[in-house]
Structure formats: C-alpha cells, structure tokens
Write a protein that holds these residues in place. Structure first.
Motif, PDB file in Angstrom:
ATOM      1  N   ASN A  72      -7.760  -0.291  -0.730  1.00 47.87           N
ATOM      2  CA  ASN A  72      -8.578   0.620  -0.206  1.00 47.87           C
ATOM      3  C   ASN A  72      -8.342   1.989  -1.060  1.00 47.87           C
ATOM      4  OD1 ASN A  72      -9.928  -0.583   1.844  1.00 47.87           O
ATOM      5  ND2 ASN A  72      -8.270  -0.405   3.389  1.00 47.87           N
ATOM      6  N   ILE A  73      -7.482   1.980  -1.698  1.00 45.80           N
ATOM      7  CA  ILE A  73      -6.782   3.294  -2.406  1.00 45.80           C
ATOM      8  C   ILE A  73      -7.648   3.502  -3.807  1.00 45.80           C
ATOM      9  CG2 ILE A  73      -4.856   4.518  -3.646  1.00 45.80           C
ATOM     10  CD1 ILE A  73      -2.984   3.008  -1.649  1.00 45.80           C
ATOM     11  N   GLN A  84      -2.352   2.870   3.958  1.00 38.84           N
ATOM     12  CA  GLN A  84      -3.702   2.609   3.295  1.00 38.84           C
ATOM     13  C   GLN A  84      -3.172   1.403   2.317  1.00 38.84           C
ATOM     14  OE1 GLN A  84      -6.682   3.558   2.993  1.00 38.84           O
ATOM     15  NE2 GLN A  84      -6.761   5.338   4.724  1.00 38.84           N
ATOM     16  N   THR A  85      -3.939   0.300   2.511  1.00 38.40           N
ATOM     17  CA  THR A  85      -3.606  -1.014   1.700  1.00 38.40           C
ATOM     18  C   THR A  85      -4.154  -0.536   0.127  1.00 38.40           C
ATOM     19  OG1 THR A  85      -5.774  -1.949   1.964  1.00 38.40           O
ATOM     20  CG2 THR A  85      -3.734  -2.610   3.635  1.00 38.40           C
ATOM     21  N   CYS A 109      -4.040  12.865   5.609  1.00 34.32           N
ATOM     22  CA  CYS A 109      -5.221  12.994   5.502  1.00 34.32           C
ATOM     23  C   CYS A 109      -5.189  14.499   5.339  1.00 34.32           C
ATOM     24  CB  CYS A 109      -6.280  12.646   6.709  1.00 34.32           C
ATOM     25  SG  CYS A 109      -7.803  13.416   6.656  1.00 34.32           S
ATOM     26  N   GLY A 133       0.880  -1.247  -0.017  1.00 37.98           N
ATOM     27  CA  GLY A 133       0.259  -0.051   0.074  1.00 37.98           C
ATOM     28  C   GLY A 133       0.805   1.196  -0.057  1.00 37.98           C
ATOM     29  N   CYS A 164      -9.968   8.724   5.176  1.00 34.99           N
ATOM     30  CA  CYS A 164      -9.066   8.534   6.231  1.00 34.99           C
ATOM     31  C   CYS A 164      -9.594   7.620   7.290  1.00 34.99           C
ATOM     32  CB  CYS A 164      -9.009   9.903   6.882  1.00 34.99           C
ATOM     33  SG  CYS A 164      -8.051  10.079   8.423  1.00 34.99           S
ATOM     34  N   GLN A 165      -8.539   6.745   7.889  1.00 36.62           N
ATOM     35  CA  GLN A 165      -8.955   5.712   9.003  1.00 36.62           C
ATOM     36  C   GLN A 165      -9.179   6.366  10.387  1.00 36.62           C
ATOM     37  OE1 GLN A 165      -5.380   3.593   8.950  1.00 36.62           O
ATOM     38  NE2 GLN A 165      -5.657   2.232   7.306  1.00 36.62           N
ATOM     39  N   TRP A 212      -9.981   8.702  -1.389  1.00 33.70           N
ATOM     40  CA  TRP A 212      -9.722   7.602  -0.318  1.00 33.70           C
ATOM     41  C   TRP A 212     -10.130   8.290   0.925  1.00 33.70           C
ATOM     42  CZ3 TRP A 212      -6.161   8.958   3.539  1.00 33.70           C
ATOM     43  CH2 TRP A 212      -5.155  10.140   3.350  1.00 33.70           C
ATOM     44  N   GLN A 266      -0.959   7.714   7.831  1.00 34.21           N
ATOM     45  CA  GLN A 266      -1.467   6.332   7.903  1.00 34.21           C
ATOM     46  C   GLN A 266      -1.176   5.615   6.834  1.00 34.21           C
ATOM     47  OE1 GLN A 266      -5.844   6.782   6.753  1.00 34.21           O
ATOM     48  NE2 GLN A 266      -5.195   8.801   7.506  1.00 34.21           N
TER      49      GLN A 266
END
Length: 808
Positions: A624-625, A620-621, A611, A606, A631-632, A629, A618
């Motif tokens: 998930n991109i 991001q795998t 963010c 990733g 933010c966790q 995208w 963070q």
C-alpha cells in the motif's frame, strides 16, 4: 499403491473353562480343513469376558472375522450329563429309551451359546472386522462359523495338489495342555475325542516333542503324532509334513514393516489364555513358543531340548538386534523372574553361550509391545506387494479418492483359478499412506463411489484397506470368473475425514470450531498444517506473541526500541526485534522463515507512518506504500517523507505485522495446540508420518457436545489432547465435566493416548488430582482398557515435562 492377495484372518471364540483344550482342538480341526487355516487364532473367554491383554492381541492380529463355533447337542450332553431335556406334548419330561433316541437324532445340531456371543461381540468391538451400516446400525459380515460358510472359508481339501496322505498332527485322544500345544504347532487331522485327557508319555517322547516344538535342528517328532488315513509303513516322521502345512497350499508367510529389534516370546503357564497369547503373538509377529509345565520347564532339571531350544531362539533374535522375553498370562512377575533364573541355571557350564546371545527379558503380559512394526501374514504365492497405478483426486479435506477402480484380483495359478468356492482378501496399501489403520470403520466410508460399495465388503486393516475379492451384488449365471470379482474404487481418508467418519458411527456430526476455522485459514495460506504448527508452535512464537503488547505505550511495550505499539494488543517488530526474541536461531534462518511467512501473507512487511491530516499512527503494508499514501482512518493522502516515519532521520525502518487472524489465534491461546503438535512431532520416529487436526467439535442436533483441541496420528497411535494456557484450569465440577467429555471422545475414536498439556511450568496439584481421579473413575472405557493418560507441562520452553498419569 500395492495389492496383496491372502486367505482370511479369523478369530474363533471358545469357552476357557475346564474343557478349553477340547474346544481349542475342535476349532483347530475345523481350521485344518480350510484354506489358510494355519493362520486361525483361538481366544478363550470366561462367562463372556475376554482378558484385556487378549483383546489387545486381537487388535494387533487384525482379524477379518471374529466368530463363534457353536457346540453340538452331543458336546453339551457329554460334558454336562442330563443337559439334554425335552418335554412331551402333555408337558412331561421325556426319559429312558425315548430320550436317548431323541438325543441321538439331535446330537449333531449346534446350540449357540450366549456367553460365546457376548465374548465375540467384545472382541469384534475392539477389532476392525467387516461391518457396514444397516438400518442405522453396524452389521457384520459373519458372526457364526457354520457349515454354510463356504464362500468365506473354502475347503482346502478340494485342491488337487494338497497332500492327503499321512501328516503330523495332534492325536485324537490327546487332551490337556500337551494336546493343545501339539495341536497349535501341527494342527488337528481328525476330530478330537471328547474324553481325551493329558496323555501319559515317556520321558524320551516328551523330550522329542519339546525339541520339535522349539524347532531344534534334527528334532524328530515321535511316531505317536503321525496321523495316517491309510498306512504309515515307511513314513519318516522327520520329513513328514503337518496338518497345518496342508492348509498352506499356494500360500507363503510374508513379513511387512521393519523386522529389526523384534521381540520374541517364550510363554509359560498352563491356562487357555497362555495358549491363546502364544498363538496370537506367533501369528502376528512370527516368534512365540508356548511351554506348558507338562514339558518339564519347571522341573528341577530342565530337559536339555528346552535349554537348547531357548538358547538357539534367543541367539537368532539377538543376531538381528532383537530379544527373547519370558511372559505369561497366569504367572506373576516374581514367578517369571524365578523361571528365568531356573532356565539360566540349566545352561551347560562346559560350553556356556555368551550372555548377550541367550539372555532373557521378563515381560508381564500387560507390558507386551503390541506396536512392533514387523508383522507376519499369509499371502497367495507370487501375488503379494503387486504395484498398481491408479488415477486419484484429492478433496478439500485432503482425502485421496481413486478416480478409477482397481483391476480385478485374479488368481493366476490354474488350480486356484479353477476353484469356484475359493474366496480371498485383498490388502491395499497406499503409497505414501495416511489412513488411520484398524480401529473399526463403516465399510461404506472406505469406498469412493456408490457402484463399487454395492459389490463387496471393505474394512480398515493394519496395512491399509482390505476388501473381499468376491462380488456380493447381482452376478448373472454364466458370468466369466473374472467378472465375478469386485472392482472397487477406494478412499484414503485424511485424519479429519476419519474423525468425521467415527463421529457418524455414533450419530454425531464433526465440524471445525471457530478457532479451528481460523487455524485452517492460516494453514491454507502457509501451504499446510505442518507449516502452520512450525510458525505458531515453533521458535518464532515469542516474536509473534510480542506483537500483542499489553501496553499502548511503545516505551513500556518495547523498551529495547525494536518495536512500536500501535495500541494495546497491537504492535509491530523490526527484524532486529524479531531476532532478539529468537536468540537460538541464526539470523539467516530467521530471515528465511520471515520471508516464507511474508510470501504467504501471514506476516506482513511495511512501515509505521503518521497521517499528515489526522496524525493517526498506523502500519502500512509494503503493497500500500507509494510516494502518496492513503490514511486508514481519514482516507487523506500524505507524502512519504521523514515527518511520516519520524525516526530515524535517514531512511525508515521496515517493521513486521501479524495477520489479524493470526493475532486472534494468539489471543485465544490457539498457539497451545500448535506447541503441543510441534512437541509431539519432534518426538516421533523420523521414518514415520505425522498427521494432526486441531479444534474440531462433535455436534449432536446442532449443539456442540465436546471440542477436541488436538487429534494426532503417528506410528499407529491416536492421541487426543486437551490444551490449556494455565495449569489450574481443570478443577472442580467444571473441570471434571470437561475431562469426562474428553474421555468419551477418546473412547469413541479408540485413542491410544489422552494428553492434558499446558504452557504453564507445571499442573497444579488440584488439576492433577482432578485429571487422575476423573480418568481412573471413568466407567465407559473400551473393554481393552483405558488409553495412556499423559500430563505435559512447560510447552514452549526448554524444560518440557511429560508424565504418565498414575506411573508413580
């Protein structure tokens, strides 16, 4: 899988005192009347104690039964005059003619001996005889060899083709070591005389016997060995069969395993233990010869048949990359070395044989190689190694279960098929097999279903699983012979299931610990335990551990700028960063392994992004991109642009993250068992399979008793291991308590090795001392002795050291 039909393997326990030769010949006479009796072993004891070397010999021989053969009242009275005592109704001791009359009436009655039973239990505890649960305790199929055991030991004399004429056998009036040696080789055709002693024979007769016992070409046994129920006229002893041969009707010896580099034994000494060792080795591995001193082996001039026979045997073994070794149960290493020199000196100078063909090793009985791969056994002619195809299922513990029963083990020869009392045993070998062999197991644990477990007995044997052909459940009168045979469905236990079964024998439950559950999860993701240990105990481990930085500062955690610290203990690496930490692995191999772990989801590819709203850094795998995208932390949407990845200016760099469960494994030092597993796997013979299970707990009443970091099985060797990240963890009272628990667990599952391993450069002197003292003083090792204790240090480095405790 394959099936082999054979007669039973039996150990008869005898007293090893002054009359041992009589008891041994008496047992061999009993063996001479049953099918396969030539394969029976005799083991002596002293006051109920069996020598540990003979216990290991019995383990290797792998008997179906260990039994006592009780003496009679007449036997005991003869060897201990006045032993027979009886009181009258008024309490007085009966004497005179009345005592003699009562003695004659009771002479044939058997008298169980307590010390015999104690020795039998000691041997059976080290072997894997037929046993099953009954009222919470293990119950064995047969313990005493009596007159009503036809169903277990059918008589060979009922077979029409058995030759009942003259045979070579030990004369009834031959006792002592020579009588035992002849009886061991040829058998016993008539009951041995109680008053037999060492026979007085001429030098020529002695040479003939020595030549015959050693198998010299053209050897002619003396006429004294010819037993003839009718007439001996015209019988040629050179062509005569032996009493042992007649028990081999429809049987033949077969060899399993790899016969190369086999060790043959030349056993010296005059004791019952020397006799027993020779016979057990010959029955198990094929080549062993007992040379008691009465044959002249220790005389100034060694008789020529001994020199010639020893030379021939050594040369034959050498031609197959094997060797002949001198050993003894009663002689010291110094005495054995002197005996070897004496035999070498007896070699004819006029025609010396090449030393490489006739040289002898000296092996003390404690150092005999009981793990030889090639074993010999008896099998029904033309009914061995039969291939059978059966549908199977595999459960979540990797245990294979037959989905249908095996075909009935029918004897095809008309004479055998006609014998209603002939019982035989069926060896089932799984292909490929994973089951832990021998070491005792409840019969019920080996059956796949309840209907078949009620039919007969089964046991874990040296080649797989063995069961008795006859059914022992309800068989209606008039049932066809084919339907009197057991049709069983069996299980091939995985190592984890086998450990659980051994725990059940001791009233314990076995479960995977929390650490083991995490390792199992990762192994399932990666496709198996071996893939897991190769990742967490292999060359990529330094890179994985680098994903747990101690500092939250990227500059401090990754000064080479090939990784990013997201927080203390959580970091990611670029592909270049992984390669830099695995310098001994080519880049294409790094790529292959990373891709495989990524496909499994254990390593995740990733980007490291910021963010735009909360500026949280963070990982991001790749799944998930997208251009927008999430933010966790704050769930805000951000654009995938250069501000998000910060550097470089052109395109973002792929980073690699470790699955959270993998991070927890590393934090808990769960990689240490994986390192040890990889080390042990790499040391094994490439031909052998390797199985292991990690982080299992023995639990009693819901409370954990002991956790085993690693249990492995390869080359018929069970290893129990304690793994530490520090070399100073096993000290003081807590260290002793932990080591004692490992000793108890190792004893329960009959481990061959107890390993203490650490990733530290070395064990501290305090830890070493605690390990050695505690294991040596542990009082509950099995009768055969303690497992080998090994200290391993430097796991995960190029300088791993392994040292056997106490070897210095």
């Amino acid at each position: 899988m394959s099936m082999t039909l054979r007669p039973p393997r039996v150990v008869i326990v005898i007293d090893g005192g002054e009359q041992w030769s009589f008891w041994a010949r008496r047992a061999l006479f009993r063996a001479g009347r049953v099918w396969g009796g030539a394969g029976l072993a005799v083991v002596p004891h002293h006051d109920g104690e069996v020598h540990p070397v003979l216990l290991r010999a019995c383990q290797a021989y792998d008997p179906d039964y260990v039994v006592t053969y009780p003496p009679t009242v007449g036997d005991l009275e003869f060897f201990d005059p006045g032993w027979f005592q009886i009181t009258s109704a008024d309490g007085d001791c009966v004497t005179g003619e009345e005592r003699l009359r009562l003695l004659e009436q009771a002479s044939a009655e058997v008298v169980p001996v307590q010390t015999d039973a104690a020795a039998r239990d000691q041997i059976a505890a080290e072997c894997s005889t037929y046993q099953t649960s009954e009222h919470g305790e293990l119950h064995e199929a047969i313990e005493i060899l009596g007159e009503n055991d036809v169903q277990h030991f059918p008589t060979v004399l009922n077979m029409q083709s058995t030759w009942h004429g003259s045979v070579l056998a030990c004369p009834s009036d031959w006792g002592g070591a020579l009588g035992a040696a002849v009886a061991c080789y040829a058998g016993v055709a008539a009951p041995p005389a109680r008053d037999a002693s060492e026979p007085e024979i001429t030098g020529e007769v002695r040479k003939d016997i020595a030549s015959w016992l050693l198998g010299n070409a053209g050897a002619t046994p003396p006429n004294e060995l010819l037993w003839h129920p009718t007439s001996a006229l015209g019988i040629d002893t050179a062509a005569a069969t032996t009493a042992n041969d007649r028990t081999m009707t429809h049987l033949l010896p077969i060899t399993a395993g790899f016969p190369h580099r086999q060790t043959g034994l030349l056993v010296l000494g005059d004791t019952a233990e020397d006799f027993a060792l020779s016979r057990l080795w010959r029955l198990t591995f094929g080549t062993a010869h007992w040379l008691p001193s009465v044959l002249g082996v220790s005389e100034e001039h060694v008789p020529w048949p001994i020199e010639r026979g020893v030379t021939r045997i050594a040369r034959r073994l050498n031609e197959h990359a094997g060797k002949l070794a001198i050993t003894s149960m009663s002689l010291s290493h110094t005495e054995l070395t002197e005996a070897r020199a004496h035999l070498r000196a007896a070699r004819p100078v006029t025609n010396p044989a090449p030393a490489r063909n006739t040289d002898l090793d000296v092996l003390t009985s404690q150092n005999l190689p009981w793990k030889q791969s090639a074993t010999v056994s008896l099998a029904v002619n033309d009914q061995w190694d039969s291939i059978v195809t059966i549908p199977v299922t595999v459960d979540d513990m990797a245990t294979t279960r037959m989905a249908a029963p095996l075909p009935p083990p029918i004897l095809t020869h008309p004479e055998l098929a006609a014998q209603s009392d002939t019982n035989w045993h069926v060896d089932v070998q799984w292909r490929p097999g994973q089951a832990v062999r021998r070491r005792g197991l409840d019969s019920l644990a080996l059956f796949a279903d309840r209907p078949t477990m009620m039919q007969t007995w089964a046991r874990s044997s040296r080649d797989g699983v063995t069961y008795q052909a006859q059914r022992y459940d309800l068989v209606v009168a008039g049932t066809r012979n084919e339907n009197r045979l057991a049709r069983v469905a069996l299980r091939d236990l995985s190592l984890q299931a086998w450990v659980a079964a051994k725990g059940t024998e001791h009233g314990l439950q076995v479960r995977v610990s929390d650490a083991g559950r995490r390792a199992t999860l990762l192994a399932d993701m990666l496709g198996g335990r071996q893939s897991y240990t190769e990742l967490f105990g292999g060359v990529l481990l330094p890179a994985l551990r680098a994903m747990l930085p101690k500092s939250a500062s990227t500059t401090a955690a990754y000064p080479d700028r090939q990784g990013i610290a997201l927080s203390a203990g959580e970091g990611v690496l670029s592909f270049a960063g992984i390669c830099a930490r695995t310098p001994n692995l080519p880049k294409d191999e790094v790529r292959r392994r990373i891709d495989a772990a990524s496909r499994a989801g254990v390593i995740r590819r990733g980007l490291v992004l910021r963010c735009a709203t909360c500026e949280h850094k963070q990982f991001q795998t790749i799944d998930n991109i997208s251009q927008r995208w999430t933010c966790q932390r704050c769930d805000a949407l951000s654009d995938l642009d250069q501000w998000s990845w910060k550097a470089p200016n052109d395109e973002p760099i792929w980073f690699y993250d470790l699955h959270p469960v993998g991070r927890q494994v590393l934090r808990d030092n769960g990689h240490v068992p994986a390192l040890l597993s990889t080390y042990l796997r790499n040391k094994q013979n490439p031909r052998n399979t390797f199985d292991d299970v990690a982080e299992v707990e023995f639990v009693k009443d819901g409370q954990p008793e002991v956790e085993l970091d690693l249990v492995t099985y390869t080359d018929d060797t069970i290893t129990v291991a304690e793994c530490k990240s520090s070399g100073n963890d096993l000290v003081g009272r807590s260290g002793r308590a932990e080591i004692t628990k490992k000793c108890t667990a190792a004893s329960r599952i009959r481990a061959d090795q107890l390993v203490f391993a650490t990733t530290a450069e070395r064990w501290t002197s305090a830890s070493r001392s605690t390990i050695e003292t505690t294991t040596q003083n542990y009082s509950s090792w099995r009768p055969a002795g303690a497992p080998k204790v090994v200290l391993i240090a430097g796991l995960g480095t190029d300088d791993v050291s392994a040292e056997v405790s106490g070897s210095n």
